[in-house]
Design a protein around this motif. Structure first.
Motif, PDB file in Angstrom:
ATOM      1  N   ILE A  74      -4.479   8.535   6.348  1.00 42.25           N
ATOM      2  CA  ILE A  74      -4.996   7.319   5.703  1.00 42.25           C
ATOM      3  C   ILE A  74      -4.196   6.933   4.466  1.00 42.25           C
ATOM      4  O   ILE A  74      -4.587   6.008   3.744  1.00 42.25           O
ATOM      5  CB  ILE A  74      -6.478   7.476   5.313  1.00 42.25           C
ATOM      6  N   ASN A  75      -3.074   7.597   4.233  1.00 45.81           N
ATOM      7  CA  ASN A  75      -2.274   7.285   3.049  1.00 45.81           C
ATOM      8  C   ASN A  75      -1.444   6.028   3.327  1.00 45.81           C
ATOM      9  O   ASN A  75      -0.387   6.081   3.963  1.00 45.81           O
ATOM     10  CB  ASN A  75      -1.372   8.465   2.692  1.00 45.81           C
ATOM     11  N   VAL A  76      -1.926   4.900   2.845  1.00 43.92           N
ATOM     12  CA  VAL A  76      -1.308   3.612   3.175  1.00 43.92           C
ATOM     13  C   VAL A  76       0.122   3.493   2.644  1.00 43.92           C
ATOM     14  O   VAL A  76       1.015   3.043   3.374  1.00 43.92           O
ATOM     15  CB  VAL A  76      -2.188   2.451   2.674  1.00 43.92           C
ATOM     16  N   PRO A  77       0.412   3.871   1.391  1.00 47.15           N
ATOM     17  CA  PRO A  77       1.809   3.798   0.945  1.00 47.15           C
ATOM     18  C   PRO A  77       2.745   4.663   1.788  1.00 47.15           C
ATOM     19  O   PRO A  77       3.898   4.288   2.014  1.00 47.15           O
ATOM     20  CB  PRO A  77       1.744   4.293  -0.502  1.00 47.15           C
ATOM     21  N   ALA A  78       2.255   5.813   2.258  1.00 42.65           N
ATOM     22  CA  ALA A  78       3.087   6.657   3.116  1.00 42.65           C
ATOM     23  C   ALA A  78       3.395   5.940   4.428  1.00 42.65           C
ATOM     24  O   ALA A  78       4.524   5.989   4.933  1.00 42.65           O
ATOM     25  CB  ALA A  78       2.384   7.988   3.384  1.00 42.65           C
ATOM     26  N   TRP A  79       2.398   5.280   4.982  1.00 44.49           N
ATOM     27  CA  TRP A  79       2.623   4.494   6.198  1.00 44.49           C
ATOM     28  C   TRP A  79       3.645   3.386   5.949  1.00 44.49           C
ATOM     29  O   TRP A  79       4.569   3.178   6.754  1.00 44.49           O
ATOM     30  CB  TRP A  79       1.308   3.878   6.673  1.00 44.49           C
ATOM     31  N   SER A  80       3.469   2.666   4.856  1.00 46.43           N
ATOM     32  CA  SER A  80       4.361   1.539   4.573  1.00 46.43           C
ATOM     33  C   SER A  80       5.804   2.006   4.428  1.00 46.43           C
ATOM     34  O   SER A  80       6.734   1.404   4.988  1.00 46.43           O
ATOM     35  CB  SER A  80       3.904   0.825   3.294  1.00 46.43           C
ATOM     36  N   SER A  89      -0.170   3.743  17.025  1.00 47.49           N
ATOM     37  CA  SER A  89      -0.440   4.825  16.076  1.00 47.49           C
ATOM     38  C   SER A  89      -0.964   4.274  14.753  1.00 47.49           C
ATOM     39  O   SER A  89      -1.937   4.793  14.192  1.00 47.49           O
ATOM     40  CB  SER A  89       0.837   5.636  15.843  1.00 47.49           C
ATOM     41  N   ILE A  90      -0.340   3.218  14.250  1.00 44.99           N
ATOM     42  CA  ILE A  90      -0.804   2.594  13.003  1.00 44.99           C
ATOM     43  C   ILE A  90      -2.253   2.149  13.143  1.00 44.99           C
ATOM     44  O   ILE A  90      -3.112   2.468  12.311  1.00 44.99           O
ATOM     45  CB  ILE A  90       0.074   1.377  12.648  1.00 44.99           C
ATOM     46  N   ALA A  91      -2.521   1.394  14.204  1.00 42.66           N
ATOM     47  CA  ALA A  91      -3.857   0.823  14.388  1.00 42.66           C
ATOM     48  C   ALA A  91      -4.910   1.906  14.572  1.00 42.66           C
ATOM     49  O   ALA A  91      -6.029   1.802  14.046  1.00 42.66           O
ATOM     50  CB  ALA A  91      -3.846  -0.123  15.586  1.00 42.66           C
ATOM     51  N   THR A  92      -4.569   2.953  15.291  1.00 38.71           N
ATOM     52  CA  THR A  92      -5.538   4.017  15.572  1.00 38.71           C
ATOM     53  C   THR A  92      -5.829   4.858  14.333  1.00 38.71           C
ATOM     54  O   THR A  92      -6.990   5.117  13.998  1.00 38.71           O
ATOM     55  CB  THR A  92      -5.017   4.918  16.701  1.00 38.71           C
ATOM     56  N   LYS A  93      -4.778   5.273  13.645  1.00 41.30           N
ATOM     57  CA  LYS A  93      -4.955   6.164  12.494  1.00 41.30           C
ATOM     58  C   LYS A  93      -5.639   5.470  11.319  1.00 41.30           C
ATOM     59  O   LYS A  93      -6.344   6.111  10.539  1.00 41.30           O
ATOM     60  CB  LYS A  93      -3.603   6.717  12.044  1.00 41.30           C
ATOM     61  N   LEU A  94      -5.435   4.165  11.187  1.00 41.06           N
ATOM     62  CA  LEU A  94      -6.024   3.426  10.066  1.00 41.06           C
ATOM     63  C   LEU A  94      -7.191   2.545  10.504  1.00 41.06           C
ATOM     64  O   LEU A  94      -7.605   1.653   9.763  1.00 41.06           O
ATOM     65  CB  LEU A  94      -4.954   2.561   9.388  1.00 41.06           C
ATOM     66  N   SER A  95      -7.738   2.790  11.683  1.00 38.96           N
ATOM     67  CA  SER A  95      -8.753   1.887  12.237  1.00 38.96           C
ATOM     68  C   SER A  95     -10.003   1.795  11.370  1.00 38.96           C
ATOM     69  O   SER A  95     -10.691   0.770  11.371  1.00 38.96           O
ATOM     70  CB  SER A  95      -9.141   2.332  13.650  1.00 38.96           C
TER      71      SER A  95
END
Length: 684
Positions: free
Chosen positions: A344-350, A373-379
């Motif tokens: 859920i670490n959004v800056p890490a995803w970005s 993967s983005i959509a599922t992990k941050l759903s």
């Protein structure tokens, strides 16, 4: 001896040369310390060379301490690390003995990270640290303060913002903090109401407007917090008063912008931010560790509260940054490890998807996997999921075959369909961006709309906004209207829906109720207008009260619905044309109207849908008003079933956002009205 800039300052040197070493070096305190030192030196670059001799000696000692390095490097982003180190060095020079205390070390780190932001005055940092140090030693802060980590203290020491540090009347300086600390002592939850200690006044006693330069001019000798409490102000002054009062007492708080308004929020307890003086879900945070939306506040709270996962995630990010130029394959593995450690670490995803997009340039099939993967992990956080998903939208759609592009976008909607999300957000803007990304072909965009609508048809949160966006996008376009309504009919019509009108009615009814349940004013208004051809207006006329029709543009929500209720008529209840609602048979049924604008009410007109035999269902009729939808004041009661009922309120209801009509007895009976029209002067 000065610290050589190529050294790690006492930390063991770690070599990241394989997938195994990626995991082993990030999962131990020693490994993370070495990685943090390396990252700090990378981030500061040649700026370390410019430090004074004494500051470099301080940095040398700092880098030897795991705790102090962690305070600085694992407490949220630092906008200017070199500036932060200078501030931290200055604090240690100013208070070498006091900073032996672990509590003061975390306060110092929070101050350094906060004042390292752009436009924050470096020379004011010591005064801010000393305020919290001295207040804590004197036992003048809330006990909660001693339990805060460095990242949490950043929401405290940022009191006053970056522009009002001068003392004696010039802004929210340390003199204001001291005054608020000494004069506003409340239970934590009560700081959400602290703003009302100051009167809401557009003009001061000399007639000067708050929007001019002279509002506070006659009172420049007074401490700013004190003069706000005595002279008054509007939403900005009151919200800063409330938030700064909390922070001055050691409690995390923020101010935030809303459309035409300033509000604030107080962190009542871990993970529990409570909005205060808030009039909208559209909030732009003035203080945040990442992002500026309310969703981002919720996500960062969850991420930092899982500190072990956060620390490992950051360590992997530091690895990736050091590897991405010399070994991009290994850097990709480090980014993957960061996301595995804390999904859920959004800056890490970005940062990770930017690296994949700009450096690795995935093949079409890989883009589909990344998007899913983005959509599922941050759903659980649909807004954040879209923020990251949107970063790959253009290259992914460009790489994918045309017949795969809609499916790629739908992976996002499939992931969030069962998630209500922590807060409302501009979902319609996401739909618009997705639609535009498909190109200018309206048939392709309508196909996309219908697919999304089918996916979101059971969603409590995204169903109504999807229809509202579709109405705005296609319903007003004559060339697309028929196809739009046909799409609605195909998705929502049941076996006995019949004609297109019935299909539309079947679609709009639950959509309007969903908008009411969600409190989504924009969707309710859009859907209500979309149902104009289906609506049955109430022709009854009633003399209005002076002023604007404040209820127009708002939202109503009845305590229940029934088979006799027609939600397409709800919109008219608050308008001059009239409408209707009909609850189920229940005890104390009610309807709550949220006004289109906060207002000073001159009067309310209530119209019945039946003054005959069924008129008794509404009796005794009670009308109440509220500013926040929680605390209610009764303003009218009647047992006379012949209406309409006119309720004069001039001078008696100066700040109203909600009006409630209810039957005030214990009968189990239906409740129905045709109109609740609220008149007066808009305050926004």
């Amino acid at each position: 001896m000065l610290l050589p800039l190529s050294s790690t300052g006492g930390a063991a040197v770690v070599e990241v040369s394989s997938e195994a070493s990626i995991h082993s070096t990030a999962t131990t305190p020693e490994g993370r310390h070495a990685l943090a030192v390396t990252e700090l030196k990378r981030a500061t670059g040649q700026e370390l060379e410019k430090l004074s001799r004494s500051d470099r000696l301080f940095v040398e000692r700092l880098l030897e301490s795991k705790d102090r390095v962690a305070d600085f490097m694992l407490s949220g982003p630092c906008e200017d690390p070199a500036k932060g180190l200078r501030i931290l060095a200055a604090l240690w020079k100013a208070d070498p003995q006091g900073l032996r205390d672990r509590h003061e070390q975390t306060t110092a780190a929070a101050v350094a990270l906060t004042f390292a932001m752009k436009d924050w005055p470096e020379d004011k940092a010591i005064g801010r640290y000393e305020y919290f140090r001295d207040s804590r030693k004197a036992g003048q802060l809330h006990p909660q303060f001693d339990g805060l980590h460095t990242w949490e203290k950043r929401f405290v020491v940022s009191a006053g913002g970056n522009g009002g540090f001068a003392d004696v009347g010039a802004g929210w300086g340390n003199d204001s903090l001291a005054w608020l600390r000494d004069n506003v002592k409340l239970p934590v939850s009560d700081y959400t109401g602290a703003c009302w200690q100051a009167p809401y006044k557009l003009n001061n006693l000399f007639g000067d407007s708050i929007h001019g330069a002279n509002y506070y001019a006659p009172f420049t000798h007074e401490i700013h917090a004190k003069r706000v409490r005595e002279v008054g102000g509007v939403c900005g002054s009151l919200s800063h008063y409330g938030a700064t009062a909390a922070r001055a007492n050691g409690i995390p708080a923020i101010t935030m912008g809303e459309p035409g308004h300033c509000a604030y929020a107080v962190r009542i307890s871990k993970g529990n931010w409570q909005p205060a003086y808030s009039l909208s879900w559209q909030r732009g945070l003035h203080t945040s560790l990442w992002g500026r939306t309310w969703t981002q506040l919720v996500v960062q709270e969850a991420a930092f509260n899982d500190k072990a996962a956060y620390d490992v995630c950051l360590a992997h990010l530091w690895q990736a940054r050091s590897l991405k130029e010399k070994n991009p394959e290994l850097a990709e593995l480090a980014y993957a490890a960061a996301l595995e450690a804390q999904p859920i670490n959004v800056p890490a995803w970005s940062e990770s998807v930017d690296f994949l997009r700009d450096v690795r340039k995935p093949k079409p099939d890989a883009w589909s996997i990344i998007g899913k993967s983005i959509a599922t992990k941050l759903s659980r956080y649909p807004e954040s999921a879209w923020d990251v998903f949107s970063r790959i939208l253009t290259p992914a759609l460009a790489a994918l075959p045309e017949d795969k592009r809609v499916d790629f976008l739908l992976t996002y909607h499939q992931a969030i369909a069962k998630e209500e999300g922590p807060v409302m957000w501009q979902f319609d803007a996401a739909l618009e961006a997705q639609s535009k990304a498909l190109g200018g072909d309206s048939s392709k965009q309508l196909e996309f709309f219908e697919e999304v609508l089918a996916i979101q048809s059971a969603s409590k949160s995204w169903f109504a906004p999807t229809i509202a966006w579709g109405q705005k996008k296609f319903g007003a376009d004559p060339s697309a209207t028929n196809a739009y309504f046909a799409a609605l009919g195909r998705v929502f019509s049941s076996a006995d829906a019949g004609s297109n009108e019935a299909g539309l009615r079947a679609a709009l009814g639950p959509a309007i109720l969903a908008a009411e349940e969600a409190g989504n004013v924009e969707a309710f208004q859009s859907l209500g207008k979309a149902g104009s051809s289906l609506r049955k207006p109430n022709p009854e006329k009633a003399e209005p009260f002076p002023g604007d029709l404040l209820s127009s543009g708002g939202l109503m929500k009845a305590s229940s619905t029934s088979q006799w209720d027609h939600p397409e008529n709800h919109w008219g209840v608050m308008e001059e044309e009239g409408g209707s609602f009909h609850t189920a048979s229940e005890v104390r049924p009610n309807v709550v109207v949220r006004l289109g604008k906060l207002g000073d009410v001159s009067g309310i007109v209530v119209l019945g849908s039946d003054y005959g035999q069924n008129g008794a269902r509404q009796m005794p009729l009670k009308i109440s008003i509220s500013e926040d939808g929680t605390t209610w004041t009764e303003v009218f009661r009647t047992t006379e079933q012949k209406g309409p009922w006119r309720i004069p309120l001039a001078g008696k209801a100066t700040r109203v956002q909600f009006v409630k009509a209810e039957r005030d007895d214990d009968r189990n009976e239906f409740f129905h009205l045709a109109g609740i029209r609220v008149y007066g002067r808009r305050l926004q």
